[in-house]
Write a protein that holds these residues in place. Structure first.
Motif, PDB file in Angstrom:
ATOM      1  N   ASP A   1       9.929  10.140  -0.969  1.00  0.00           N
ATOM      2  CA  ASP A   1       9.611   9.498  -2.243  1.00  0.00           C
ATOM      3  C   ASP A   1       9.673   7.997  -2.030  1.00  0.00           C
ATOM      4  OD1 ASP A   1      11.182   9.490  -5.564  1.00  0.00           O
ATOM      5  OD2 ASP A   1       9.332   8.615  -4.826  1.00  0.00           O
TER       6      ASP A   1
ATOM      7  N   ARG B   1       1.256   5.491   0.359  1.00  0.00           N
ATOM      8  CA  ARG B   1       0.629   6.513   1.209  1.00  0.00           C
ATOM      9  C   ARG B   1      -0.498   7.257   0.512  1.00  0.00           C
ATOM     10  NH1 ARG B   1       6.214   7.607   2.563  1.00  0.00           N
ATOM     11  NH2 ARG B   1       6.650   6.617   4.545  1.00  0.00           N
ATOM     12  N   ASP B   2      -0.448   7.328  -0.826  1.00  0.00           N
ATOM     13  CA  ASP B   2      -1.481   8.063  -1.568  1.00  0.00           C
ATOM     14  C   ASP B   2      -2.720   7.213  -1.857  1.00  0.00           C
ATOM     15  OD1 ASP B   2      -0.667   6.367  -3.619  1.00  0.00           O
ATOM     16  OD2 ASP B   2       0.211   7.961  -4.839  1.00  0.00           O
ATOM     17  N   GLY B   3      -2.767   5.988  -1.312  1.00  0.00           N
ATOM     18  CA  GLY B   3      -3.932   5.132  -1.471  1.00  0.00           C
ATOM     19  C   GLY B   3      -3.809   4.116  -2.595  1.00  0.00           C
ATOM     20  N   ARG B   4      -2.808   4.249  -3.454  1.00  0.00           N
ATOM     21  CA  ARG B   4      -2.621   3.281  -4.531  1.00  0.00           C
ATOM     22  C   ARG B   4      -1.973   2.004  -4.000  1.00  0.00           C
ATOM     23  NH1 ARG B   4       1.174   5.857  -8.690  1.00  0.00           N
ATOM     24  NH2 ARG B   4       2.129   6.568  -6.749  1.00  0.00           N
TER      25      ARG B   4
ATOM     26  N   GLU C   1      -5.406   1.928  -8.542  1.00  0.00           N
ATOM     27  CA  GLU C   1      -6.042   3.021  -7.795  1.00  0.00           C
ATOM     28  C   GLU C   1      -7.408   2.622  -7.260  1.00  0.00           C
ATOM     29  OE1 GLU C   1      -6.023   6.579 -10.147  1.00  0.00           O
ATOM     30  OE2 GLU C   1      -3.859   6.495 -10.445  1.00  0.00           O
TER      31      GLU C   1
ATOM     32  N   ASP D   1       0.860  -1.184   0.000  1.00  0.00           N
ATOM     33  CA  ASP D   1       0.000   0.000   0.000  1.00  0.00           C
ATOM     34  C   ASP D   1       0.893   1.229   0.000  1.00  0.00           C
ATOM     35  OD1 ASP D   1      -2.639  -1.196   0.335  1.00  0.00           O
ATOM     36  OD2 ASP D   1      -1.963  -1.763   2.332  1.00  0.00           O
TER      37      ASP D   1
END
Length: 166
Positions: free
Chosen positions: A112, A37-40, A58, A35
């Motif tokens: 990153d 951090r941006d949900g992807r 996504e 997973d």
């Protein structure tokens, strides 16, 4: 090309539905998914090439982006990736493009998470393969891998902390 994907269960493992069909080069297998951090979801794919391949989802794994090579050098052997308690990703990988020589642990950069920094050599021998790891509640990382599995053979345990990966 080989097709890669995931199977998703909506009934706690009673049944599974395949999704994905991500194309990767030559033979490809032993995907690992983390997973972001941006949900992807980030799928890393072992391939027969000299780098690890990737795909992103996504929507929780139902659809996936086209497969593409990462900048992570790999000889086509199994690697390991997992999110640690700190939030960083741990990558254990053979960093040679054409030989299962050496096994190193690296961490994702906190700014990153798709870039890995630092290096802790877990084994310098050849051939090494099949790393796996867990993180204990006290933060120690326990990693196992094999050496010379086709011959004399050895299973090695490495115990280390994030601070040792520099």
């Amino acid at each position: 090309a080989e097709l890669q994907g995931v199977a998703i269960s909506g009934d706690k493992g009673g049944s599974w539905t395949p999704f994905g069909a991500v194309e990767a080069p030559r033979w490809a297998l032993e995907n690992m998914i983390v997973d972001l951090r941006d949900g992807r979801l980030w799928m890393l794919i072992r391939s027969g090439g000299s780098t690890i391949w990737q795909s992103f989802s996504e929507d929780g794994g139902v659809t996936w982006s086209a497969g593409s090579p990462t900048a992570i050098v790999n000889p086509g052997s199994r690697f390991f990736v997992r999110r640690l308690m700190s939030g960083r990703l741990l990558l254990i990988n053979s960093p040679e493009p054409d030989a299962r020589r050496g096994l190193v642990a690296s961490l994702s950069d906190l700014d990153d998470e798709l870039t890995f920094i630092g290096r802790l050599e877990l084994d310098s021998r050849e051939p090494v393969s099949y790393p796996d790891a867990v993180q204990a509640s006290d933060g120690r990382i326990l990693a196992v891998h094999d050496w010379a599995r086709g011959g004399v053979g050895e299973i090695r345990l490495s115990v280390f902390s994030e601070d040792e990966i520099v």
